[in-house]
Design a protein around this motif. Structure first.
Motif, PDB file in Angstrom:
ATOM      1  N   ALA A 184     -13.759  -1.060  66.036  1.00 49.25           N
ATOM      2  CA  ALA A 184     -14.653  -0.366  66.968  1.00 49.25           C
ATOM      3  C   ALA A 184     -13.861   0.513  67.928  1.00 49.25           C
ATOM      4  O   ALA A 184     -14.264   1.641  68.233  1.00 49.25           O
ATOM      5  CB  ALA A 184     -15.486  -1.389  67.744  1.00 49.25           C
ATOM      6  N   ILE A 185     -12.725   0.007  68.395  1.00 51.50           N
ATOM      7  CA  ILE A 185     -11.882   0.804  69.289  1.00 51.50           C
ATOM      8  C   ILE A 185     -11.328   2.019  68.552  1.00 51.50           C
ATOM      9  O   ILE A 185     -11.280   3.131  69.096  1.00 51.50           O
ATOM     10  CB  ILE A 185     -10.740  -0.067  69.847  1.00 51.50           C
ATOM     11  CG1 ILE A 185     -11.300  -1.247  70.648  1.00 51.50           C
ATOM     12  CG2 ILE A 185      -9.807   0.751  70.729  1.00 51.50           C
ATOM     13  CD1 ILE A 185     -10.245  -2.228  71.123  1.00 51.50           C
ATOM     14  N   ALA A 186     -10.913   1.827  67.301  1.00 47.58           N
ATOM     15  CA  ALA A 186     -10.380   2.944  66.512  1.00 47.58           C
ATOM     16  C   ALA A 186     -11.450   4.011  66.279  1.00 47.58           C
ATOM     17  O   ALA A 186     -11.164   5.215  66.356  1.00 47.58           O
ATOM     18  CB  ALA A 186      -9.835   2.418  65.187  1.00 47.58           C
ATOM     19  N   SER A 187     -12.685   3.582  66.014  1.00 44.48           N
ATOM     20  CA  SER A 187     -13.770   4.549  65.797  1.00 44.48           C
ATOM     21  C   SER A 187     -14.062   5.334  67.063  1.00 44.48           C
ATOM     22  O   SER A 187     -14.269   6.558  67.025  1.00 44.48           O
ATOM     23  CB  SER A 187     -15.022   3.822  65.314  1.00 44.48           C
ATOM     24  OG  SER A 187     -14.782   3.109  64.119  1.00 44.48           O
ATOM     25  N   ALA A 188     -14.070   4.632  68.215  1.00 38.79           N
ATOM     26  CA  ALA A 188     -14.309   5.328  69.480  1.00 38.79           C
ATOM     27  C   ALA A 188     -13.166   6.291  69.810  1.00 38.79           C
ATOM     28  O   ALA A 188     -13.401   7.394  70.319  1.00 38.79           O
ATOM     29  CB  ALA A 188     -14.489   4.307  70.600  1.00 38.79           C
ATOM     30  N   CYS A 189     -11.925   5.896  69.520  1.00 40.37           N
ATOM     31  CA  CYS A 189     -10.785   6.783  69.752  1.00 40.37           C
ATOM     32  C   CYS A 189     -10.861   8.019  68.867  1.00 40.37           C
ATOM     33  O   CYS A 189     -10.509   9.128  69.295  1.00 40.37           O
ATOM     34  CB  CYS A 189      -9.469   6.038  69.497  1.00 40.37           C
ATOM     35  SG  CYS A 189      -9.067   4.784  70.733  1.00 40.37           S
ATOM     36  N   LEU A 190     -11.334   7.853  67.639  1.00 39.93           N
ATOM     37  CA  LEU A 190     -11.502   9.008  66.756  1.00 39.93           C
ATOM     38  C   LEU A 190     -12.558   9.962  67.301  1.00 39.93           C
ATOM     39  O   LEU A 190     -12.390  11.190  67.253  1.00 39.93           O
ATOM     40  CB  LEU A 190     -11.877   8.528  65.357  1.00 39.93           C
ATOM     41  CG  LEU A 190     -12.029   9.599  64.281  1.00 39.93           C
ATOM     42  CD1 LEU A 190     -10.713  10.348  64.065  1.00 39.93           C
ATOM     43  CD2 LEU A 190     -12.492   8.982  62.961  1.00 39.93           C
ATOM     44  N   TYR A 191     -13.639   9.415  67.839  1.00 40.17           N
ATOM     45  CA  TYR A 191     -14.691  10.253  68.433  1.00 40.17           C
ATOM     46  C   TYR A 191     -14.145  11.029  69.636  1.00 40.17           C
ATOM     47  O   TYR A 191     -14.416  12.221  69.802  1.00 40.17           O
ATOM     48  CB  TYR A 191     -15.866   9.374  68.840  1.00 40.17           C
ATOM     49  CG  TYR A 191     -16.989  10.111  69.534  1.00 40.17           C
ATOM     50  CD1 TYR A 191     -17.907  10.862  68.816  1.00 40.17           C
ATOM     51  CD2 TYR A 191     -17.123  10.062  70.919  1.00 40.17           C
ATOM     52  CE1 TYR A 191     -18.932  11.550  69.460  1.00 40.17           C
ATOM     53  CE2 TYR A 191     -18.136  10.738  71.570  1.00 40.17           C
ATOM     54  CZ  TYR A 191     -19.040  11.478  70.826  1.00 40.17           C
ATOM     55  OH  TYR A 191     -20.047  12.163  71.469  1.00 40.17           O
ATOM     56  N   ILE A 192     -13.367  10.347  70.487  1.00 40.81           N
ATOM     57  CA  ILE A 192     -12.797  11.000  71.667  1.00 40.81           C
ATOM     58  C   ILE A 192     -11.797  12.075  71.258  1.00 40.81           C
ATOM     59  O   ILE A 192     -11.764  13.175  71.828  1.00 40.81           O
ATOM     60  CB  ILE A 192     -12.132   9.949  72.573  1.00 40.81           C
ATOM     61  CG1 ILE A 192     -13.178   8.992  73.136  1.00 40.81           C
ATOM     62  CG2 ILE A 192     -11.375  10.617  73.718  1.00 40.81           C
ATOM     63  CD1 ILE A 192     -12.595   7.814  73.904  1.00 40.81           C
ATOM     64  N   ALA A 193     -10.948  11.783  70.267  1.00 40.96           N
ATOM     65  CA  ALA A 193      -9.947  12.763  69.822  1.00 40.96           C
ATOM     66  C   ALA A 193     -10.614  14.021  69.274  1.00 40.96           C
ATOM     67  O   ALA A 193     -10.137  15.137  69.519  1.00 40.96           O
ATOM     68  CB  ALA A 193      -9.043  12.127  68.762  1.00 40.96           C
ATOM     69  N   CYS A 194     -11.711  13.864  68.554  1.00 42.86           N
ATOM     70  CA  CYS A 194     -12.430  15.034  68.035  1.00 42.86           C
ATOM     71  C   CYS A 194     -12.967  15.882  69.187  1.00 42.86           C
ATOM     72  O   CYS A 194     -12.880  17.123  69.144  1.00 42.86           O
ATOM     73  CB  CYS A 194     -13.560  14.588  67.119  1.00 42.86           C
ATOM     74  SG  CYS A 194     -13.033  13.871  65.555  1.00 42.86           S
ATOM     75  N   ARG A 195     -13.493  15.237  70.223  1.00 40.62           N
ATOM     76  CA  ARG A 195     -14.020  15.990  71.361  1.00 40.62           C
ATOM     77  C   ARG A 195     -12.902  16.678  72.122  1.00 40.62           C
ATOM     78  O   ARG A 195     -13.044  17.823  72.564  1.00 40.62           O
ATOM     79  CB  ARG A 195     -14.778  15.044  72.300  1.00 40.62           C
ATOM     80  CG  ARG A 195     -15.989  14.362  71.689  1.00 40.62           C
ATOM     81  CD  ARG A 195     -17.315  14.822  72.192  1.00 40.62           C
ATOM     82  NE  ARG A 195     -17.490  15.069  73.581  1.00 40.62           N
ATOM     83  CZ  ARG A 195     -18.321  14.393  74.374  1.00 40.62           C
ATOM     84  NH1 ARG A 195     -18.995  13.338  73.892  1.00 40.62           N
ATOM     85  NH2 ARG A 195     -18.519  14.750  75.625  1.00 40.62           N
ATOM     86  N   GLN A 196     -11.772  16.011  72.286  1.00 39.24           N
ATOM     87  CA  GLN A 196     -10.670  16.597  73.039  1.00 39.24           C
ATOM     88  C   GLN A 196     -10.011  17.746  72.285  1.00 39.24           C
ATOM     89  O   GLN A 196      -9.475  18.667  72.908  1.00 39.24           O
ATOM     90  CB  GLN A 196      -9.634  15.516  73.363  1.00 39.24           C
ATOM     91  CG  GLN A 196     -10.112  14.499  74.382  1.00 39.24           C
ATOM     92  CD  GLN A 196      -9.065  13.439  74.680  1.00 39.24           C
ATOM     93  OE1 GLN A 196      -8.095  13.280  73.936  1.00 39.24           O
ATOM     94  NE2 GLN A 196      -9.248  12.701  75.765  1.00 39.24           N
ATOM     95  N   GLU A 197     -10.040  17.715  70.964  1.00 39.97           N
ATOM     96  CA  GLU A 197      -9.421  18.772  70.168  1.00 39.97           C
ATOM     97  C   GLU A 197     -10.370  19.932  69.905  1.00 39.97           C
ATOM     98  O   GLU A 197     -10.009  20.883  69.209  1.00 39.97           O
ATOM     99  CB  GLU A 197      -8.915  18.208  68.836  1.00 39.97           C
ATOM    100  CG  GLU A 197      -7.702  17.309  68.961  1.00 39.97           C
ATOM    101  CD  GLU A 197      -6.451  18.064  69.380  1.00 39.97           C
ATOM    102  OE1 GLU A 197      -6.360  19.258  69.071  1.00 39.97           O
ATOM    103  OE2 GLU A 197      -5.585  17.468  70.031  1.00 39.97           O
ATOM    104  N   GLY A 198     -11.589  19.852  70.429  1.00 41.25           N
ATOM    105  CA  GLY A 198     -12.524  20.961  70.278  1.00 41.25           C
ATOM    106  C   GLY A 198     -13.268  20.999  68.963  1.00 41.25           C
ATOM    107  O   GLY A 198     -13.872  22.018  68.622  1.00 41.25           O
TER     108      GLY A 198
END
Length: 342
Positions: A184-198
Motif C-alpha cells: 500500500a505504501i509503494a502504491s501511494a508512493c507511485l501515485y505521488i511520484a507521478c504527480r510530482q513528475e508532471g
C-alpha cells in the motif's frame, strides 16, 4: 635502436622505440589546459590507433609504432552463456551495488570445500554462506520489485521508478507508517511520484496494477504527505486530456477543442466541486459530439475511469454555455443547438 614485432592478432609489424620518452606520444587536448592528454602517434597524429587486446598495445596502423603498452582491458573477465548449465559461476564481482540499500548489497560467497579440514566430525561443512542482507533491506528490495512491476504495467519511465523508490525509502526509514502494508505504501508512493513528475495517474489506474484498494491507497497518500512534509501540485483537466483523447483515438482538433472547453468551464466557474477527471470526460464528450468522431458516454467513461452518470452530471452543468466554450476556429460537424441534451 628500434625493435620490430609482429602482433599475433592483426599481423601489423609494430616497432618500439626504447629511447623515446613516454610523453612524446601524448599531446594535450586543445582548448583546455587541464584536459587529459590524448594518446596519438607522433608521426601520424590523425591516425586511428589499433588496440591489440592480447598484447595490450596501442599501435599506429600507418607506421606500426607501439604508442602505448600494458593497456588495461576493462572488458568482462569471463564469458557466460545462458544455455550453459555450469554449477559454478566464474564471475567474482557480484551484483551491482544498490545505493538505496543500507548494507550496500554486499555478500560473501564461500565455495564448497573439498579437503578434510572443511568438514567437522559429523561430515557437515564448517564454512557456510550467510546472506548479509538485513531484514529491512530485504523488505525494501521486495518493495522496489513491486514498484518496478506496477510501473511496467502502465508504461511509466525510469525516472518515475527512481523517484518512487526514494520516496519509499524515506517513508520506510522514518517508520511513520507502521502497521501499513508495504504494498500500500509503494502504491501511494507511485501515485505521488507521478504527480510530482508532471504525469499524474488516477487512483483507479494505480489500483488496476496493484493489489490494494483505492481507499487504502488514499489513506497512505495523505499519511505520506504529512510524514514527509511535502506537497503535490493540484491536478488539472489538461493533465489527463491528451492521454484520454489518444486512448479514444480522437483527432488533434477534437483534443484541442476538449482542452479549450474544460479550461473555459473552469474559468467561468461552471463546474464547482467537480473533479478534474469528470470535467475532462464531459468536455471530451461535448467536443466529440460536435465533431465527426462521436464517442458515447460509456466509451469515455471506460477510458477515464468515471461512471456514465458522473459524465452526464458534469455535462449538464456546461451545456447551457456551450456556445461560449468552443474555440473560435472549431469546425462543427453538429451545430451547438443540435448537441444532445442529457
Amino acid at each position: 635502436m628500434v625493435i620490430s614485432t609482429v602482433t599475433p592478432n592483426s599481423g601489423v609489424r609494430a616497432s618500439r622505440s626504447p629511447s623515446a620518452d613516454l610523453w612524446d606520444f601524448f599531446s594535450p587536448c586543445s582548448g583546455d589546459v587541464l584536459a587529459l592528454p590524448k594518446v596519438q602517434c607522433p608521426n601520424h597524429p590523425d591516425a586511428m590507433l589499433v588496440e591489440d587486446y592480447r598484447a595490450g598495445d596501442m599501435i599506429c596502423p600507418e607506421c606500426g609504432l607501439v604508442v602505448g603498452d600494458r593497456v588495461i582491458d576493462v572488458g568482462s573477465e569471463w564469458r557466460t552463456f545462458t544455455n550453459e548449465k555450469a554449477t559454478q559461476d566464474p564471475s567474482r564481482v557480484g551484483d551491482a551495488q544498490n545505493p538505496l540499500l543500507n548494507g550496500g548489497d554486499l555478500s560473501t560467497m564461500i565455495s564448497k570445500g573439498t579437503g578434510a579440514a572443511s568438514f567437522d566430525e559429523f561430515g557437515n561443512s564448517k564454512y557456510q554462506n550467510r546472506r548479509t542482507m538485513s531484514s529491512s533491506d530485504r523488505a525494501m528490495l521486495n518493495a522496489f520489485k513491486e514498484i518496478t512491476t506496477m510501473a511496467d504495467r502502465i508504461n511509466l519511465p525510469r525516472n518515475i521508478i527512481d523517484r518512487t523508490n526514494n520516496l519509499f525509502k524515506q517513508v520506510y526509514e522514518q517508520k511513520s507508517l507502521k502497521g501499513r502494508a508495504n504494498d500500500a505504501i509503494a502504491s501511494a508512493c507511485l501515485y505521488i511520484a507521478c504527480r510530482q513528475e508532471g504525469v499524474p495517474r488516477t487512483f483507479k489506474e494505480i489500483c488496476a496494477v496493484s493489489r490494494i484498494s483505492k481507499k487504502e491507497i488514499g489513506r497512505c497518500f495523505k499519511l505520506i504527505l504529512k510524514a514527509l512534509e511535502t506537497s503535490v501540485d493540484l491536478i488539472t483537466t489538461g493533465d489527463f486530456m491528451s492521454r484520454f483523447c489518444s486512448n479514444l483515438g480522437l483527432p488533434k482538433q477534437v483534443q484541442m477543442a476538449a482542452t479549450y472547453i474544460a479550461r473555459k468551464a473552469v474559468e467561468l466557474d461552471l463546474v464547482p466541486g467537480r473533479s478534474p477527471i469528470s470535467v475532462a470526460a464531459a468536455a471530451i464528450y461535448m467536443a466529440s459530439q460536435a465533431s465527426a468522431e462521436k464517442k458515447t458516454q460509456k466509451e469515455i467513461g471506460d477510458i477515464a475511469g468515471v461512471a456514465d452518470v458522473t459524465i452526464r452530471q458534469s455535462y449538464r452543468l456546461i451545456y447551457p454555455r456551450a456556445a461560449d466554450l468552443f474555440p473560435p476556429d472549431f469546425k462543427f460537424d453538429t451545430p451547438v443547438d443540435k448537441l444532445p441534451q442529457l
